[in-house]
Enzyme design. Structure first.
Site, PDB file in Angstrom:
ATOM      1  N   ASP A 156      95.073  56.418  57.262  1.00  0.00           N
ATOM      2  CA  ASP A 156      94.724  55.146  56.571  1.00  0.00           C
ATOM      3  C   ASP A 156      93.483  55.516  55.626  1.00  0.00           C
ATOM      4  OD1 ASP A 156      93.510  52.765  55.674  1.00  0.00           O
ATOM      5  OD2 ASP A 156      94.695  51.628  57.446  1.00  0.00           O
ATOM      6  N   HIS A 157      93.542  55.531  54.493  1.00  0.00           N
ATOM      7  CA  HIS A 157      92.418  56.014  53.485  1.00  0.00           C
ATOM      8  C   HIS A 157      91.104  55.158  53.492  1.00  0.00           C
ATOM      9  CE1 HIS A 157      93.761  53.171  50.334  1.00  0.00           C
ATOM     10  NE2 HIS A 157      92.403  53.349  49.905  1.00  0.00           N
ATOM     11  N   HIS A 216      94.821  48.391  56.135  1.00  0.00           N
ATOM     12  CA  HIS A 216      93.331  48.579  55.791  1.00  0.00           C
ATOM     13  C   HIS A 216      92.618  47.584  56.293  1.00  0.00           C
ATOM     14  CE1 HIS A 216      95.071  51.466  53.238  1.00  0.00           C
ATOM     15  NE2 HIS A 216      95.443  50.786  51.935  1.00  0.00           N
TER      16      HIS A 216
HETATM   17  C1  BG6 Z   1      96.625  51.131  48.907  1.00  0.00           C
HETATM   18  C2  BG6 Z   1      97.486  50.056  48.449  1.00  0.00           C
HETATM   19  O1  BG6 Z   1      97.002  51.630  50.130  1.00  0.00           O
HETATM   20  O2  BG6 Z   1      95.374  50.665  48.586  1.00  0.00           O
HETATM   21  C3  BG6 Z   1      97.053  49.786  46.975  1.00  0.00           C
HETATM   22  O3  BG6 Z   1      98.818  50.487  48.503  1.00  0.00           O
HETATM   23  C4  BG6 Z   1      95.667  49.293  47.026  1.00  0.00           C
HETATM   24  O4  BG6 Z   1      98.104  48.568  46.571  1.00  0.00           O
HETATM   25  C5  BG6 Z   1      94.674  50.466  47.507  1.00  0.00           C
HETATM   26  O5  BG6 Z   1      95.390  49.059  45.388  1.00  0.00           O
HETATM   27  C6  BG6 Z   1      93.198  49.956  47.671  1.00  0.00           C
HETATM   28  O6  BG6 Z   1      92.504  50.767  47.887  1.00  0.00           O
HETATM   29  P1  BG6 Z   1      91.027  50.959  47.455  1.00  0.00           P
HETATM   30  O7  BG6 Z   1      90.546  52.337  47.878  1.00  0.00           O
HETATM   31  O8  BG6 Z   1      91.275  50.987  45.911  1.00  0.00           O
HETATM   32  O9  BG6 Z   1      90.583  49.792  48.054  1.00  0.00           O
END
Ligand code: BG6
Length: 534
Positions: free
Chosen positions: A198-199, A261
């Site tokens: 989960d990034h 997230h």
């Molecule tokens: C991704 C979603 O996992 O996370 C995207 O699929 C979203 O829709 C993105 O824009 C948001 O990530 P960050 O790091 O820009 O907050």
């Protein structure tokens, strides 16, 4: 060059040893994730001397590239996507370690060729039989690739070597499909070999939630229902769906952001202290939080969950189109691009403390923050001040873009008349640690190679997350929205989301830091909200 001596120290300067010799296989090597994030992140690790000398990447994709062509593309792309510039020596070292195998993910022959290539890098690059398989593909291929890897004997590890799978979200599209995917993977490989990314957990500010809570003695005693009135989590984006309409229209804001997230943010905020930072201990506590989320009945869903879809509007002075006019989105789409809800965590620490969350695309600003709103003082010493005019203390964990942690409290405005004003103590990451250019994937990839799964999701966490949102998916599926689009691009979302808090006597904090509750202003240093008490 035989070692990465030419690589300068650039990221994560002070921590860690290089991982053991290994190969990394990237399925979907021709895709966006590989060129925008993975290759730049691995290259940053090389620059930070956090890659082993004996290392190789094997790109796998359907595109018919030779290894030389793959290297040439990578050399072009890194100029555009590197977050740390391109050091010629380091890149030369790095690019010689890129290899390519083309083929169809459904074709068993592909895995035979991949096996040969792995044997080759083991002999020639000394990768020691260790291998990380990264699935940077459409989720439709996750189970297929895993099955073929298993059939080809490529997932087998022994006492001296390891084999690991790294999987990107989305991990299933509902509870049933997530359980099925877990089964399919676990048929082939052990849970400890699976790293579900989960990034959000790659963000330093997210990792810092644990340090903030458990490396300090002063916050934990007030981190509970006795002192906390409620918690707000906002993950807002200015961007629309860009060119991802095809994927997004099948997912929507709830699936795209909440069980993954936002639930990471909730679990880290709400979990009990683990007995150690061993992955399983941390995961156990996170999972308990997810399991304690009160299951919503259909009535609760109608009452406590809000969905929205953006119409056209203005962002930063520019007109932007409605969701239904985005590429690859059906003109009558009913997919939500916004979701807000109130969740309740049924345990001793949090019973009765609502967790409000909201996320959406094409909102007024890009902000990710967790707001801990404390209860007002129980006794009004300033007798002529009504309790409502004393702003509650508020602690904001600002994840992005202004990474920091401000805390607001009341102070006396200097002068002969007793007046109060909300003031702010603030920590900004950049003041203390500077800014380190990164893609957000460095730590995660490094941890995969080191075998540390703390920042990854275990099967039961993923399933508990889906279980918590499944009732909402079911009700929304059964009752398609009839009022879409219901918020203009560039706003803070639909009116019902404001109402969700208003009827509890609360308000969303203005993410820009402007006063939102009482008269508090936590963004400003000096008192900005004098309240006369005379
Ligand atoms: C991704 C979603 O996992 O996370 C995207 O699929 C979203 O829709 C993105 O824009 C948001 O990530 P960050 O790091 O820009 O907050």
């Amino acid at each position: 060059m035989d070692s990465n001596d030419g690589c300068v120290q650039a990221t994560r300067e002070t921590v860690g040893q290089p991982p053991p010799a290994c190969a990394m296989v990237i399925f979907g090597a021709g895709g966006d994730l590989t060129k925008r994030k993975l290759i730049p992140a691995i290259y940053n690790l090389a620059r930070g001397k956090l890659l082993p000398d004996r290392f190789a990447i094997i790109g796998v994709s359907v595109e018919q590239f030779s290894t030389d062509e793959f290297r040439a593309h990578a050399t072009q792309d890194i100029k555009e996507y590197s977050t740390s510039g391109v050091d010629e020596n380091c890149w030369n070292w790095f690019v010689q370690r890129l290899f390519y195998v083309s083929g169809d993910f459904n074709d068993p022959q592909l895995y035979a060729r991949l096996g040969e290539q792995l044997g080759k890098v083991e002999n020639e690059e000394g990768t020691g039989g260790n291998c990380l398989f990264y699935f940077a593909t459409s989720p439709a291929f996750f189970a297929v690739i895993a099955q073929h890897l298993g059939d080809a004997g490529l997932t087998k590890q022994d006492d001296k070597t390891w084999r690991r799978l790294v999987i990107e979200k989305p991990f299933g599209h509902d509870l049933t499909s997530a359980v099925a995917l877990n089964h399919a993977l676990l048929d082939v490989i052990g849970e400890k070999q699976i790293f579900r990314i989960d990034h959000y957990l790659g963000k330093e500010t997210v990792q810092n939630i644990l340090a903030f809570r458990f490396a300090n003695g002063i916050f934990e005693p007030v981190w509970n229902r006795r002192y906390v009135d409620h918690v707000q989590i906002t993950v807002s984006e200015e961007l629309g769906v860009e060119m991802r309409g095809g994927y997004y229209d099948g997912a929507g804001a709830l699936r795209d952001m909440v069980p993954n997230h936002i639930f990471q943010l909730i679990t880290l905020t709400a979990m009990e202290p683990p007995i150690s930072f061993e992955a399983d201990e941390v995961h156990d506590e996170q999972t308990k939080v997810l399991r304690a989320i009160q299951q919503m009945t259909p009535e609760h869903v109608l009452d406590q969950a809000v969905r929205g879809q953006y119409g056209d509007g203005t962002i930063n002075g520019k007109h932007v189109r409605a969701y239904r006019a985005e590429p690859n989105v059906p003109p009558a789409s009913n997919t939500p691009t916004y979701v807000a809800m109130a969740l309740h965590i049924d345990n001793w620490r949090w019973a009765g403390v609502p967790f409000y969350l909201r996320t959406g695309k094409r909102l007024a600003d890009r902000v990710t923050q967790i707001v801990i709103r404390f209860r007002r003082p129980p006794f009004v010493l300033f007798r002529k001040t009504s309790v409502n005019s004393i702003a509650p203390n508020e602690l904001v964990i600002s994840i992005q873009p202004n990474e920091g942690i401000p805390l607001s409290f009341e102070a006396k405005v200097p002068g002969p008349v007793v007046r109060l004003g909300a003031v702010n103590m603030s920590f900004q990451y950049s003041d203390y640690f500077g800014t380190t250019p990164s893609t957000g994937y460095e730590t995660l990839l490094y941890d995969c190679m080191m075998g540390d799964s703390t920042l990854f999701q275990r099967a039961d966490m993923v399933e508990a997350g889906w279980a918590a949102v499944q009732p909402i998916l079911d009700v929304w599926n059964a009752l398609p929205a009839r009022d879409f689009p219901n918020y203009p691009a560039g706003s803070w979302g639909p009116e019902q989301a404001t109402e969700l808090l208003r009827r509890d006597g609360r308000e969303w904090r203005d993410p820009s830091g402007a006063p939102s509750h009482g008269n508090g202003n936590i963004a400003a240093g000096p008192p900005v909200r004098p309240v006369s008490t005379s």
